[in-house]
Design a protein around this motif. Structure first.
Motif: not given
Lengths: 289, 106, 141, 290
Positions: D44-46, D49, D52, D145, D258, D261-262
């Motif tokens: 789960e390469p995150d 994210l 941007k 990945r 919050r 989360s973005e």
């Protein structure tokens, strides 16, 4: 007929275990497994009485007898895992963290100086809990989580379910999309996806959906912490819908989950009248109907 | 025609083993003569690919039919490839002797 | 690694191994892997013009699963067209003629792997047998 | 020699990725511009994210060599089956059938030594993807990945780590959660390990197992307590009893939650939040100078 449900999330920390535990209050005649053998936590809420403890064979690791080694280096040339190092004395030794136990070195050594040792670091348990039997495991640190332990845990649960007439097995699945997850999916009938309202939660959800769409099972989705980010929650809803996944409810962020956990209770026991528990009851009714 | 039945023990009073790859014994039945022979399943303790290894044994024995409680996907595709019929019995607790009687029509 | 995807039925595999774009200014990069069941879903729905509820029945899968496979197939083909990628057909999660049957009398399940085997129940010899169209047959005991 | 820091955690969802990405930003801004972030959580390469404006710089298929059996040369002697510890090879002499299952193969090469008939040829089998990104600051992000459906985590991690070797003066690895062999592969050879936990019973339970592993590997480490204020004090008691350094406590705050989360690197815009990471860096530097 025994039905099997696996709870999955892709990303870790979405509340999968807390929600699985909460289902325990509603599921009747159920047996549970903790398939997250790498970081098993379900027992912290289920407070099990361990009835049986079993050792489970891990992988093998090579070892070199320093007295027999003549330092020819054949093993080092053959090893593809860089697990054989030359010592200061000119002989060789195995770096067990790199060794994958293929035993090639053992077969090639002209002096028969290499042998294999099987690790017995893994354990699995059959327990009694207030919600029904629990089959769980503890993987030794650094063991290969190949899914074999998950399969063992699930086979034992099926055996108990068959012999004692339980009609549903609820599996708390592992995070990720790798081998243990695939092992937790074999032969199941239903999946509950726990999605978390965050960018990474969304992306991990896409990957887990891609994996499970190859299975012909009923898939349900529940969105946890949906109010943390309303925009992302909407995207999660639409991705679930476009994949024909039934949404069973949305749970707001609530410290009650942690408070319940601190007391070793499920949310259904800690806050039985709360809106969250209503969502979970509804989820259970949708899944079990 | 030879048939294999997966068994929990090494005689006809044993019950059907519901697992194919990890069953304890294979009961090899000659359907014409009704003779049986039991061989141990060497794949049962294998850490992985037990189904494939068990299928190997079945194919080597030259049987045309296998009776068990379940087949894994790899075992299934191998048995299919060599034209071996698979039978899944609904009742897992059956005694081998009864299974033999029902398939030989006695 | 046990990996039990329930198998889908395919009437006939595709007669090609893949498609390549031509006349593209850039060198073709990448490929998409179209699974047999995806090929079959497109064939049934868009070539044979079969309604989805019949197509899923024919493939022996649920409506929702059919929708997922069909959607995935369309997205793959679209991405191959737009991005000039090669389409490779690969053996997916399918079985061809060795279907599972169930006996209507004794309810046991079995395969008929080759046409020389008599189409009767191998346990009770009943001739009343039917193809199991619900999938995951070997799991749902 | 580059300085290698690995961010790990026993439990998933404790904020490992948040800590890794914020620490990357702080390292680049306050310590060394020549810092590379490596995402080893190949399932789960995150990390990506959180960037941007990332621009893809390179993309390489990660492959594993899996042998194929040439049945025209094979004599069905079964020697390769005997050599394969992973039960990946099936040979049935009476019907002249031989094949290798790629999903069970570890690519150890033993069967190649076993075969006397020259019937085995290794072919590349795709198991994942390795991508390099420019993220606008620092040395960028390198990500592994895993291909969906593949089970070969460790070879993908090994490949990515090999690529990262000496590519920057500071390398920050984001490890997968848990304590399995893929974590060992990610953490191996680290100069310092940061363990991220949360003060809850789940967090504590998984932290204990992770500490056991890192101690067994004999690596220096410290703990970051994320989401401080949630849960109870049991984690603190454990760390004190064991004499483990708390690098920093990062309080729980719904506004932070919050923004994370973005996929926001909060240190870039919030000075109060950035201070936590400056403290972590200071502690690691103190350690490095010792």
């Amino acid at each position: 007929m025994i039905r099997e449900l696996t709870v999955l999330s892709g990303k870790g920390g979405t509340g999968k275990t807390s929600i699985t535990a909460a289902l325990g209050s509603f599921a009747k005649n159920a047996i549970f497994t903790d398939c997250d053998v790498d970081a098993a936590d379900l027992h912290l809420l289920f407070n099990p009485d361990i009835l049986e403890t079993h050792a489970f064979e891990g992988g093998t690791k090579a070892e070199i007898d320093p007295d027999a080694c003549i330092g020819c280096g054949i093993c080092q040339d053959a090893c593809r895992f860089d697990a054989i190092k030359r010592t200061d004395h000119g002989w060789f030794e195995i770096d067990s963290l790199h060794c994958e136990g293929c035993r090639l070195c053992e077969r090639l050594c002209p002096e028969s100086a290499i042998f294999s040792i099987r690790s017995m670091n893994n354990q699995w348990f059959v327990s009694d809990t207030r919600f029904g039997p629990l089959v769980h495991a503890r993987m030794g640190p650094g063991e290969e989580n190949s899914g074999k332990l998950v399969t063992t845990v699930r086979e034992k649960a099926r055996e108990i379910a068959r012999s004692k007439n339980y009609n549903i097995i609820i599996n708390d699945g592992p995070p990720g999309i790798g081998c243990p997850v695939i092992a937790s999916l074999a032969g199941i009938h239903k999946i509950l996806l726990v999605a978390e309202s965050s960018e990474s939660g969304y992306h991990d959800l896409l990957r887990i959906i891609e994996l499970i769409s190859k299975y012909d099972v009923d898939i349900f989705g529940i969105i946890n912490k949906f109010d943390v980010n309303a925009g992302i929650s909407e995207r999660i809803v639409s991705i679930l819908q476009s994949n024909n996944i039934k949404i069973t409810g949305k749970i707001p962020f609530d410290k009650k989950f942690v408070e319940a956990m601190v007391q070793g209770k499920t949310i259904s026991e800690y806050a039985p009248g709360s809106a969250i528990v209503k969502v979970i009851r509804n989820t259970w009714e949708m899944i079990s109907s | 025609m030879k048939t294999i039945i997966t068994a929990n023990g090494s005689d006809v009073n044993a019950t059907l083993d519901p697992r194919f790859g990890r069953c304890e014994f294979f009961c090899i039945l000659d359907e014409e003569t009704g003779e049986t022979e039991f061989i141990e399943n060497k794949a049962k303790l294998q850490s992985s690919a037990a189904g494939t290894t068990a299928a190997e044994t079945v194919i080597e024995q030259g049987v045309k039919k296998v009776i068990s409680g379940d087949f894994g996907p790899k075992a299934k595709s191998l048995l299919d490839r060599f034209g071996i019929q698979m039978v899944i019995l609904k009742d897992e607790g059956q005694i081998i002797a009864n299974v033999i009687n029902s398939i030989t029509g006695k | 690694m046990p990996r039990r995807k329930s198998p889908r039925k395919i009437v006939a595999p595709p007669v090609f191994k893949g498609y390549k774009p031509f006349g593209s200014s850039k060198v073709c990069d990448g490929e998409v892997e179209l699974l047999y069941e995806e090929y079959e879903a497109i064939k049934l729905a868009d070539y044979d013009l079969m309604p989805h509820h019949e197509a899923c029945h024919l493939m022996g899968i649920s409506r929702a699963t059919f929708a997922r496979i069909y959607e995935s197939a369309r997205r793959k083909i679209a991405s191959a067209f737009v991005e000039a990628k090669t389409i490779k057909t690969v053996y997916g999660n399918v079985y061809f003629d060795e279907n599972w049957f169930r006996c209507n009398d004794c309810e046991n399940a079995f395969t008929i792997p080759n046409p020389r085997i008599k189409r009767i129940c191998p346990v009770c010899r009943s001739q009343s047998i039917q193809l199991m169209n619900s999938t995951g047959s070997t799991n749902n005991k | 020699m580059s300085f290698k820091i690995t961010v790990a955690s026993g439990k998933g969802g404790t904020g490992k990725t948040t800590v890794a990405t914020n620490l990357y930003w702080s390292l680049v801004k306050n310590f060394d511009n020549d810092t590379l972030l490596v995402d080893c959580d190949v399932e789960e390469p995150d990390d990506l994210l959180f960037f941007k404006n990332a621009i893809l710089r390179s993309e390489v298929k990660v492959t594993q060599a899996v042998p194929e059996i040439n049945t025209s040369k094979c004599t069905y002697c079964r020697k390769c089956v005997e050599y394969c510890e992973y039960n990946a090879i099936t040979v049935i002499p009476p019907v002249q059938y031989a094949s290798i299952a790629p999903d069970l193969c570890h690519s150890c090469g033993a069967c190649l030594y076993a075969c006397q008939d020259d019937a085995l040829i290794e072919k590349d089998h795709e198991i994942g993807l390795m991508s390099g990104y420019d993220v606008g600051f620092g040395k960028g992000l390198l990500e592994g990945r895993l291909k969906i459906g593949s089970a070969a985590q460790t070879p993908v991690i090994r490949r990515v780590k090999k690529e990262a070797l000496d590519a920057a003066s500071v390398i920050l690895f984001d490890a997968p959660p848990g304590t399995s062999c893929s974590v060992v592969t990610s953490v191996l050879d680290a100069d310092f390990v940061i363990m991220v936990t949360e003060p809850t019973p789940f967090g504590l339970h998984d932290l204990k197992i992770a500490v056991e592993l890192i101690r067994e590997m004999d690596l220096p480490f410290g703990v970051v307590i994320n989401k401080a204020g949630l849960g109870d004090r049991a984690v603190y008691d454990y760390l004190e009893d064991e004499g483990i350094d708390i690098l920093e406590e990062i309080p729980f705050n719904e506004e932070y939650a919050r923004k994370f989360s973005e996929g926001m690197i909060l240190s870039r815009i919030d000075k109060n939040y950035a201070i936590h990471y400056q403290k972590i860096i200071r502690k690691i530097l103190e350690f490095k100078q010792q």
